[in-house]
Scaffold this motif. Structure first.
Motif, PDB file in Angstrom:
ATOM      1  N   LEU A   3       0.847  -1.189   0.000  1.00  0.00           N
ATOM      2  CA  LEU A   3       0.000   0.000   0.000  1.00  0.00           C
ATOM      3  C   LEU A   3       0.885   1.243   0.000  1.00  0.00           C
ATOM      4  O   LEU A   3       1.794   1.377   0.818  1.00  0.00           O
ATOM      5  N   HIS A   4       0.653   2.145  -0.941  1.00  0.00           N
ATOM      6  CA  HIS A   4       1.397   3.397  -0.985  1.00  0.00           C
ATOM      7  C   HIS A   4       0.803   4.356   0.040  1.00  0.00           C
ATOM      8  O   HIS A   4      -0.391   4.648   0.016  1.00  0.00           O
ATOM      9  N   ARG A   5       1.659   4.870   0.902  1.00  0.00           N
ATOM     10  CA  ARG A   5       1.211   5.803   1.931  1.00  0.00           C
ATOM     11  C   ARG A   5       1.435   7.230   1.426  1.00  0.00           C
ATOM     12  O   ARG A   5       2.570   7.637   1.157  1.00  0.00           O
ATOM     13  N   VAL A   6       0.340   7.978   1.323  1.00  0.00           N
ATOM     14  CA  VAL A   6       0.382   9.334   0.777  1.00  0.00           C
ATOM     15  C   VAL A   6      -0.077  10.323   1.841  1.00  0.00           C
ATOM     16  O   VAL A   6      -1.111  10.115   2.483  1.00  0.00           O
ATOM     17  N   VAL A   7       0.679  11.380   2.008  1.00  0.00           N
ATOM     18  CA  VAL A   7       0.309  12.436   2.951  1.00  0.00           C
ATOM     19  C   VAL A   7       0.155  13.736   2.178  1.00  0.00           C
ATOM     20  O   VAL A   7       1.054  14.155   1.440  1.00  0.00           O
ATOM     21  N   VAL A   8      -0.996  14.372   2.329  1.00  0.00           N
ATOM     22  CA  VAL A   8      -1.258  15.680   1.736  1.00  0.00           C
ATOM     23  C   VAL A   8      -1.011  16.711   2.821  1.00  0.00           C
ATOM     24  O   VAL A   8      -1.743  16.776   3.809  1.00  0.00           O
ATOM     25  N   LEU A   9       0.038  17.504   2.649  1.00  0.00           N
ATOM     26  CA  LEU A   9       0.409  18.490   3.665  1.00  0.00           C
ATOM     27  C   LEU A   9      -0.330  19.795   3.401  1.00  0.00           C
ATOM     28  O   LEU A   9      -0.075  20.491   2.419  1.00  0.00           O
ATOM     29  N   LEU A  10      -1.241  20.146   4.292  1.00  0.00           N
ATOM     30  CA  LEU A  10      -2.078  21.330   4.130  1.00  0.00           C
ATOM     31  C   LEU A  10      -1.353  22.565   4.651  1.00  0.00           C
ATOM     32  O   LEU A  10      -0.885  22.594   5.791  1.00  0.00           O
ATOM     33  N   VAL A  11      -1.272  23.583   3.803  1.00  0.00           N
ATOM     34  CA  VAL A  11      -0.655  24.848   4.178  1.00  0.00           C
ATOM     35  C   VAL A  11      -1.706  25.932   3.979  1.00  0.00           C
ATOM     36  O   VAL A  11      -2.106  26.238   2.868  1.00  0.00           O
ATOM     37  N   GLY A  12      -2.187  26.497   5.062  1.00  0.00           N
ATOM     38  CA  GLY A  12      -3.276  27.452   4.974  1.00  0.00           C
ATOM     39  C   GLY A  12      -2.849  28.856   4.583  1.00  0.00           C
ATOM     40  O   GLY A  12      -1.688  29.229   4.798  1.00  0.00           O
ATOM     41  N   PRO A  13      -3.750  29.620   4.007  1.00  0.00           N
ATOM     42  CA  PRO A  13      -5.060  29.192   3.510  1.00  0.00           C
ATOM     43  C   PRO A  13      -4.899  28.268   2.294  1.00  0.00           C
ATOM     44  O   PRO A  13      -4.290  28.675   1.306  1.00  0.00           O
ATOM     45  N   VAL A  14      -5.408  27.068   2.408  1.00  0.00           N
ATOM     46  CA  VAL A  14      -5.221  26.052   1.379  1.00  0.00           C
ATOM     47  C   VAL A  14      -6.340  26.127   0.343  1.00  0.00           C
ATOM     48  O   VAL A  14      -7.467  26.524   0.653  1.00  0.00           O
ATOM     49  N   VAL A  15      -6.007  25.784  -0.897  1.00  0.00           N
ATOM     50  CA  VAL A  15      -7.019  25.679  -1.951  1.00  0.00           C
ATOM     51  C   VAL A  15      -7.707  24.329  -1.767  1.00  0.00           C
ATOM     52  O   VAL A  15      -7.105  23.281  -2.016  1.00  0.00           O
ATOM     53  N   ALA A  16      -8.943  24.358  -1.311  1.00  0.00           N
ATOM     54  CA  ALA A  16      -9.629  23.123  -0.930  1.00  0.00           C
ATOM     55  C   ALA A  16      -9.743  22.135  -2.087  1.00  0.00           C
ATOM     56  O   ALA A  16      -9.602  20.919  -1.894  1.00  0.00           O
TER      57      ALA A  16
END
Length: 321
Positions: A3-16
């Motif tokens: 399983l590929h582990r993917v992390v989306v790093l949110l940097v605010g204000p983020v484009v939803a």
């Protein structure tokens, strides 16, 4: 298959919109046994909800520690003023990105490229971002080889994409690279989007729309895509469209952004890639069926498009599957 582990790093204000693309696209990919191929998590520094540019907050699954064992870290678009206006990356974000494994890949969607560039990760590399922000990007990050014309750039362990829907193209490209065309095409069908747009395709076409005459080249393009093995000339296509060569050529470019010859080569290259990925046909037979005629011609066009030989291309996707 791991399983590929993917992390989306949110940097605010983020484009939803950018932030949810990986979950929507990668989250749909599954193996032949029906098991998911990607585990996608949203992370933020401190694990708190992150403000979006649309006036609401977006929650996360956890803090920056999720990056520790990620195979891929994706940074979506952001309106962070310090990063976007000054090219300054806060220390906590720099530390978060530094947590990634040495073998982990990085990717960005739209102005997420500003984050990677501010971290120095894109120095000396080819990259892209939304065309509308290219001027600011070049001013802040002159060491980056920016190409704002293309949809996405795969530079090995770092990938960048243009705005909005180009993030979908990038995620489909990642699936295709790691698990083959059949898995990516299945996801694309579910999303009702084109299964593959070449990364080098233009972000936008700065030419007039075709005249509303009731005539279009779409039927001719549909015919050509199913007769690639045949000899197809510009005169032949124009005749089928019942247009003069000059009118057909002008309208074709208005509708596709490409010349008929370039479009035909693109379709033949894609057909050859599909056959190399999914069949055991010899390279010579693939060349004939795709309309290139000879293996030498196929090698030339595939190297120009994908940078590898047909044999290497086939081996890559067989290994991925």
């Amino acid at each position: 298959m791991s399983l590929h582990r993917v992390v989306v790093l949110l940097v605010g204000p983020v484009v939803a919109y950018d932030a949810v693309i990986p979950s929507q696209v990668l989250g749909l990919a599954s193996g032949t046994d029906g098991r998911p191929l990607y585990d996608v998590r949203l992370a933020s520094v401190g694990g708190q909800a992150v403000s979006t540019v649309h006036g609401y907050d977006l929650g996360s699954h956890g803090d920056q520690r999720l990056i520790d064992d990620a195979d891929l870290v994706i940074v979506p678009g952001t309106h962070h003023p310090g990063i976007r206006r000054e090219g300054h990356l806060p220390d906590d974000l720099r530390s978060a990105l530094a947590r990634r494994l040495p073998a982990a890949r990085l990717a960005s969607i739209c102005t997420g490229a500003f984050v990677l560039a501010a971290a120095g990760i894109l120095d000396g590399r080819a990259a892209t971002t939304h065309w509308n922000f290219a001027g600011d990007f070049r001013r802040l990050f002159p060491k980056v080889a920016l190409d704002p014309r293309v949809l996405y750039v795969d530079d090995g362990d770092v990938c960048t994409s243009a705005g909005l829907s180009a993030g979908i193209d990038l995620c489909l490209h990642l699936i295709r690279s790691e698990h083959g065309a059949q898995v990516a095409n299945h996801v694309a069908r579910h999303l009702v989007v084109p299964p593959w747009r070449d990364g080098g395709q233009a972000q936008f076409i700065d030419i007039p729309l075709p005249e509303k005459s009731g005539q279009s080249t779409s039927d001719v393009r549909a015919w050509a895509s199913t007769h690639l093995a045949e000899r197809i000339t510009l005169q032949n296509l124009a005749g089928r469209a019942r247009m003069s060569v000059r009118t057909f050529n002008r309208r074709f470019r208005a509708e596709t952004g490409m010349t008929p010859g370039a479009w035909l080569t693109q379709q033949r290259t894609r057909a050859a890639q599909r056959m190399l990925e999914t069949t055991d046909l010899s390279i010579e037979e693939v060349a004939v069926r795709a309309g290139f005629g000879t293996a030498a011609s196929l090698r030339t066009h595939l190297r120009r498009s994908a940078g590898v030989s047909p044999a290497t291309y086939r081996g890559t996707f067989r290994t991925a599957n």
